[in-house]
Design a protein around this motif. Structure first.
Motif, short mmCIF file in Angstrom:
data_model
loop_
_atom_site.label_atom_id
_atom_site.label_comp_id
_atom_site.label_asym_id
_atom_site.label_seq_id
_atom_site.Cartn_x
_atom_site.Cartn_y
_atom_site.Cartn_z
N THR A 151 1.20 -0.75 -0.19
CA THR A 151 0.38 -0.27 -0.49
C THR A 151 0.80 1.84 0.32
O THR A 151 0.22 2.36 -0.20
N ALA A 152 2.02 1.40 0.13
CA ALA A 152 2.95 2.53 0.85
C ALA A 152 4.14 2.24 0.15
O ALA A 152 4.85 0.73 -0.01
N VAL A 153 5.19 3.23 -0.32
CA VAL A 153 6.60 2.69 -0.23
C VAL A 153 7.00 3.92 1.18
O VAL A 153 6.72 5.57 0.66
N ALA A 154 7.98 3.75 2.58
CA ALA A 154 8.46 4.44 3.32
C ALA A 154 10.24 4.80 3.23
O ALA A 154 11.10 4.35 2.68
N VAL A 155 10.84 5.90 3.82
CA VAL A 155 11.87 5.92 4.12
C VAL A 155 12.10 6.77 5.02
O VAL A 155 11.27 7.51 5.76
N THR A 156 13.25 5.94 6.18
CA THR A 156 13.64 6.24 7.68
C THR A 156 14.81 6.80 7.67
O THR A 156 15.13 5.79 6.71
N GLU A 157 15.24 6.82 8.77
CA GLU A 157 16.55 7.08 8.74
C GLU A 157 17.05 5.96 9.52
O GLU A 157 16.44 5.35 11.36
N GLU A 158 18.45 5.06 10.02
CA GLU A 158 18.51 4.12 10.32
C GLU A 158 19.95 4.32 10.75
O GLU A 158 20.65 4.61 10.61
N PRO A 159 20.42 3.08 10.96
CA PRO A 159 21.71 2.88 11.47
C PRO A 159 21.88 2.32 10.89
O PRO A 159 21.54 1.97 9.30
N ALA A 160 23.84 3.09 10.17
CA ALA A 160 24.31 2.14 8.95
C ALA A 160 24.01 0.80 8.11
O ALA A 160 23.95 0.89 7.02
N GLY A 161 24.16 0.06 9.47
CA GLY A 161 23.99 -1.41 8.53
C GLY A 161 22.61 -1.82 8.74
O GLY A 161 21.74 -2.40 7.48
N GLY A 162 21.62 -0.51 8.35
CA GLY A 162 19.84 -0.35 8.55
C GLY A 162 19.60 -1.37 9.77
O GLY A 162 20.53 -2.33 10.46
N SER A 163 18.18 -2.06 9.45
CA SER A 163 17.56 -2.29 10.11
C SER A 163 15.93 -3.49 9.56
O SER A 163 15.59 -2.78 8.62
N LYS A 164 15.73 -4.37 10.82
CA LYS A 164 15.04 -5.72 10.42
C LYS A 164 13.53 -5.04 10.39
O LYS A 164 12.36 -5.47 10.14
N LEU A 165 13.47 -3.53 11.55
CA LEU A 165 12.07 -2.76 12.09
C LEU A 165 12.46 -1.34 11.97
O LEU A 165 13.89 -1.25 12.18
N PRO A 166 11.91 -0.70 11.41
CA PRO A 166 12.16 0.93 11.65
C PRO A 166 11.88 1.13 12.89
O PRO A 166 11.69 1.06 14.06
N THR A 167 12.87 2.28 13.39
CA THR A 167 13.34 2.72 15.16
C THR A 167 12.85 3.93 14.22
O THR A 167 13.29 4.67 15.69
N THR A 168 12.81 4.63 13.16
CA THR A 168 12.37 6.23 13.65
C THR A 168 11.11 6.72 13.00
O THR A 168 10.39 5.41 11.78
N GLN A 169 10.54 7.03 12.93
CA GLN A 169 9.25 7.32 11.87
C GLN A 169 10.01 7.54 10.40
O GLN A 169 10.67 8.44 10.18
N PRO A 170 9.26 7.07 9.34
CA PRO A 170 8.93 7.67 8.35
C PRO A 170 9.07 9.23 8.05
O PRO A 170 7.73 9.77 8.43
N PHE A 171 9.82 9.15 6.91
CA PHE A 171 9.90 11.12 7.00
C PHE A 171 8.89 11.52 5.68
O PHE A 171 9.34 12.26 4.67
N LEU A 172 9.38 10.43 4.44
CA LEU A 172 8.89 10.33 3.35
C LEU A 172 8.74 8.90 2.86
O LEU A 172 8.20 8.05 3.69
N VAL A 173 6.97 9.23 2.60
CA VAL A 173 5.62 8.24 2.72
C VAL A 173 5.45 8.36 1.33
O VAL A 173 5.10 9.66 0.70
N GLY A 174 5.40 7.36 0.01
CA GLY A 174 4.59 7.40 -1.24
C GLY A 174 3.36 5.95 -0.96
O GLY A 174 3.91 4.85 -0.61
#
Length: 285
Positions: free
Chosen positions: A255-278
């Motif tokens: 239903t959507a595509v989103a972008v969050t800021e995460e640790p450099a290696g990435g995360s299995k689940l988001p640790t911050t709120q998405p700041f871009l959502v489409g």
């Protein structure tokens, strides 16, 4: 005559020591010796050598050498070698000097001049070798730099070809998702999903630089759950283009595509709120 350089003067030192220069060359050398006092030590060495060679006593030939040589000429035996040794011991020093050839001094000096010329040639060859080595190193550096530039261009071309394959290969199955904020100066993204090939392209712009150890991560929201995708950081101008993103070959449940800021290696689940959502259009389901 133009003033001599130190190299020109050094090359003429042997002839100067032998008093073999003409008037103009002699004056030029005297001028060079005043301007280059470091040449005095070399000149002293040549002068001492010439003096030693010129004062060395010569050995007188055998008294009957001339008669034997003429006799062999008369008998056409020009290749024969005299076998009678020269009676050196019976000749007094005064007689030896008296019978010495007029040009004996020069015959002894000629090998010295030849050795000096050889040494000068060796110096020139060494300098030439050093110059050629420097030019070769410069050529190698330029070649390596050129190869690096070619590799970078090949990489950029490969990336552009991958982007074009994704965009043009999708046909009607190409899904475009725009992500951004109302503020025209804020960050924005365009997400292209080639559902047919299961490949995606992301183009981002005006992204803030992340802190050290942090990065951005792309997510697909499928059946209400975030599915992790690519991790990336922007270039210095805040833009980036990701290509060959692996995606499902079906949009079902997405239903959507989103972008969050995460640790450099990435995360299995988001640790911050998405700041871009489409939002993914329901027409593509």
């Amino acid at each position: 005559m133009n003033p001599l350089t130190i190299d020109d003067a050094r090359a003429l030192l042997p002839a100067f020591a032998l008093d073999a220069l003409d008037g103009a060359e002699q004056e030029a050398m005297l001028d060079a010796l005043q301007r280059f006092p470091e040449l005095h030590a070399e000149l002293d060495t040549f002068v001492k050598t010439v003096h030693t060679l010129g004062t060395t006593e010569t050995v007188a030939p055998a008294p009957d050498l001339r008669e034997r040589f003429l006799h062999r000429l008369a008998n056409d035996d020009v290749d024969a070698v005299p076998t009678t040794p020269a009676p050196v011991a019976s000749a007094s020093p005064a007689r030896v000097r008296q019978q010495a050839p007029v040009h004996s001094k020069w015959r002894r000096v000629v090998p010295f001049i030849a050795l000096t010329a050889l040494a000068a040639t060796v110096v020139v060859l060494v300098r030439t070798q050093a110059s050629l080595r420097s030019e070769l190193d410069a050529a190698r550096t330029a070649y390596t730099k050129g190869q690096s530039t070619i590799a970078e261009r090949d990489q950029a071309l490969a990336e552009k070809e991958a982007v074009l394959r994704t965009l043009l290969g999708g046909g009607d199955a190409l899904l475009v998702v725009n992500m951004g904020v109302p503020n025209a100066t804020g960050p924005g993204m365009q997400f292209f999903w080639n559902v047919k090939d299961g490949r995606g392209v992301l183009h981002a712009f005006r992204l803030p630089q992340t802190a050290q150890g942090r990065a951005y991560q792309l997510w697909l929201i499928r059946d209400g759950q975030p599915v992790p995708s690519r991790v990336f950081t922007p270039d210095g101008d805040g833009s980036t283009t990701l290509f060959d993103i692996e995606l499902p070959q079906s949009t079902t449940g997405v239903t959507a595509v989103a972008v969050t800021e995460e640790p450099a290696g990435g995360s299995k689940l988001p640790t911050t709120q998405p700041f871009l959502v489409g939002t993914v259009s329901t027409r593509s389901q």
